[in-house]
Design a protein around this motif. Structure first.
Motif, PDB file in Angstrom:
ATOM      1  N   GLU A   1       0.127   6.989   2.065  1.00 14.99           N
ATOM      2  CA  GLU A   1      -1.162   7.600   2.635  1.00 14.99           C
ATOM      3  C   GLU A   1      -2.107   6.687   3.118  1.00 14.99           C
ATOM      4  O   GLU A   1      -2.898   6.960   3.902  1.00 14.99           O
ATOM      5  CB  GLU A   1      -1.782   8.385   1.629  1.00 14.99           C
ATOM      6  N   GLU A   2      -2.167   5.524   2.173  1.00 14.84           N
ATOM      7  CA  GLU A   2      -3.104   4.326   2.922  1.00 14.84           C
ATOM      8  C   GLU A   2      -2.892   3.905   4.254  1.00 14.84           C
ATOM      9  O   GLU A   2      -3.594   3.503   4.870  1.00 14.84           O
ATOM     10  CB  GLU A   2      -2.978   3.278   1.900  1.00 14.84           C
TER      11      GLU A   2
ATOM     12  N   MET B   1       0.891  -1.290   0.103  1.00 12.88           N
ATOM     13  CA  MET B   1       0.172  -0.055   0.071  1.00 12.88           C
ATOM     14  C   MET B   1       1.002   1.302   0.073  1.00 12.88           C
ATOM     15  O   MET B   1       2.220   1.160   0.207  1.00 12.88           O
ATOM     16  CB  MET B   1      -1.156   0.051   1.227  1.00 12.88           C
ATOM     17  N   SER B   2       0.289   2.246  -0.369  1.00 10.30           N
ATOM     18  CA  SER B   2       1.044   3.651  -0.511  1.00 10.30           C
ATOM     19  C   SER B   2       1.140   4.167   1.031  1.00 10.30           C
ATOM     20  O   SER B   2       0.459   3.590   2.153  1.00 10.30           O
ATOM     21  CB  SER B   2       0.284   4.645  -1.155  1.00 10.30           C
TER      22      SER B   2
ATOM     23  N   ASP C   1      -3.732   6.470   6.889  1.00 12.98           N
ATOM     24  CA  ASP C   1      -5.293   6.335   7.072  1.00 12.98           C
ATOM     25  C   ASP C   1      -5.745   5.187   8.008  1.00 12.98           C
ATOM     26  O   ASP C   1      -6.348   5.183   8.917  1.00 12.98           O
ATOM     27  CB  ASP C   1      -5.966   6.362   5.861  1.00 12.98           C
ATOM     28  N   MET C   2      -4.886   3.874   7.726  1.00 15.03           N
ATOM     29  CA  MET C   2      -5.278   2.635   8.298  1.00 15.03           C
ATOM     30  C   MET C   2      -4.724   2.817   9.609  1.00 15.03           C
ATOM     31  O   MET C   2      -5.451   2.427  10.829  1.00 15.03           O
ATOM     32  CB  MET C   2      -4.410   1.596   7.564  1.00 15.03           C
TER      33      MET C   2
END
Length: 364
Positions: free
Chosen positions: A107-108, A104-105, A111-112
């Motif tokens: 940013e992801e 994942m990036s 958020d997680m």
């Protein structure tokens, strides 16, 4: 610096290990008696065993009991439902781990993690966070993670693959300290380069607030920063016992290893019996007068035991000191005779050597 013991979680992840729930609970209670701040006995999302361990320990220790969790709601539930005090969320933060472990990036990932922290807080938990592979991550990215989450007392930086040395740890934390309060930062080191203790000491000097430690370094691959080494080094060299019951340190660590069925080398720093055993005639002669001549610390300070060994290698000066201590009248003939007797009966510890001196000359 506060200590979080990870022996029971890290050690259980070694290949071929399968600690029972009873072993983990018993060892957690032993470790708690040392006065540690945190004990992390398991990762409850992995199965019923660790859920049972955390449930049995919840609310029964002076230390805060910590359950490990991925940044997922179901993992948070698995910890919170046991009733323990702290959920420790972990997430990878290096580019390499984001690409090849999480897929994942950045940013992801942010958020997680933020979502998981919020969820754990909503469930009433105290939250700690560990950032995997942090020491191979640019400090700006670490700061970004820390600033994206709120009400987290400690964010620990993991040297996940054991790739760092004290010099690079010191430099990394010095730069990070320009932006973050290092008292809210924890560290988690692996010993792949043989630097886990030294790295923990470098982090201590930098001013971090928490360090993960493990009895005898027990943990994945080469293990983690050994609890006993970190405590003894800080107590002896830095005059800080880290709040640990020092006289119980060696017996407790040995009891934990015995309970888990884990061996340790005779030459293991702090714990091994030969660490405080001396046979060289030059050494033992001096130590009969002043043990500190050849010791960094008195072994009984940490619950250990000194053993001086006498026998064929005992010199004239050592024999004279033993005879003097045994209240035997000394002359050259007595010294020569006693050395021959030591050679025949040795190796002996100090008490045995003194008893031999008395019995030898009482016969006359």
């Amino acid at each position: 610096m506060r200590l979080s013991d990870v022996t029971l979680r890290e050690g259980d992840q070694l290949p071929g290990r399968e600690f029972s729930a009873e072993q983990k609970v018993d060892c957690a209670r032993e470790l708690d008696a040392l006065g540690l701040d945190f004990v992390q006995p398991g990762f409850p999302a992995t199965g019923e065993k660790d859920r049972r361990v955390l449930s049995d320990l919840a609310g029964t220790l002076d230390a805060d009991v910590v359950g490990l969790a991925r940044a997922l709601d179901r993992d948070v539930d698995a910890v919170v439902d046991t009733g323990v005090e702290v959920v420790e969320l972990f997430v990878s933060v290096s580019d390499r781990h984001l690409d090849h472990l999480l897929g994942m990036s950045r940013e992801e990932m942010l958020d997680m993690l933020a979502s998981a922290v919020d969820y754990a807080h909503d469930r009433g938990a105290t939250v700690h966070v560990t950032l995997a592979d942090a020491f191979r991550t640019d400090q700006s990215n670490v700061v970004e993670v820390v600033e994206s989450i709120a009400d987290v007392p400690f964010v620990s930086l993991a040297d996940t693959v054991g790739a760092r040395t004290p010099t690079s740890v010191s430099r990394y934390l010095e730069t990070l300290g320009d932006t973050l309060d290092l008292e809210t930062v924890g560290v988690h080191f692996h010993d792949d380069l043989g630097c886990a203790t030294a790295n923990a000491l470098a982090a201590y000097e930098a001013g971090v607030g928490k360090a993960d430690v493990s009895v005898a370094g027990l943990g994945e691959r080469a293990g983690n920063s050994p609890l006993e080494e970190v405590v003894v080094a800080c107590a002896v060299d830095l005059d800080d016992d880290l709040g640990v019951e020092t006289r119980e340190l060696v017996p407790t660590c040995r009891t934990v290893l015995e309970t888990l069925g884990e061996p340790w080398d005779d030459r293991k720093a702090v714990l091994g019996p030969t660490v405080s055993e001396h046979e060289s005639s030059i050494h033992t002669t001096a130590m009969l007068t002043d043990p500190a001549t050849m010791e960094p610390y008195a072994p009984d300070r940490f619950g250990g035991h000194r053993r001086l060994v006498f026998g064929a290698g005992t010199g004239e000066s050592g024999a004279r000191k033993l005879l003097e201590r045994a209240s035997v009248e000394i002359d050259d003939e007595a010294v020569a005779r006693y050395r021959e007797t030591l050679a025949d009966h040795g190796p002996l510890d100090t008490d045995e050597a003194l008893a031999l001196a008395r019995s030898t000359f009482e016969e006359e």
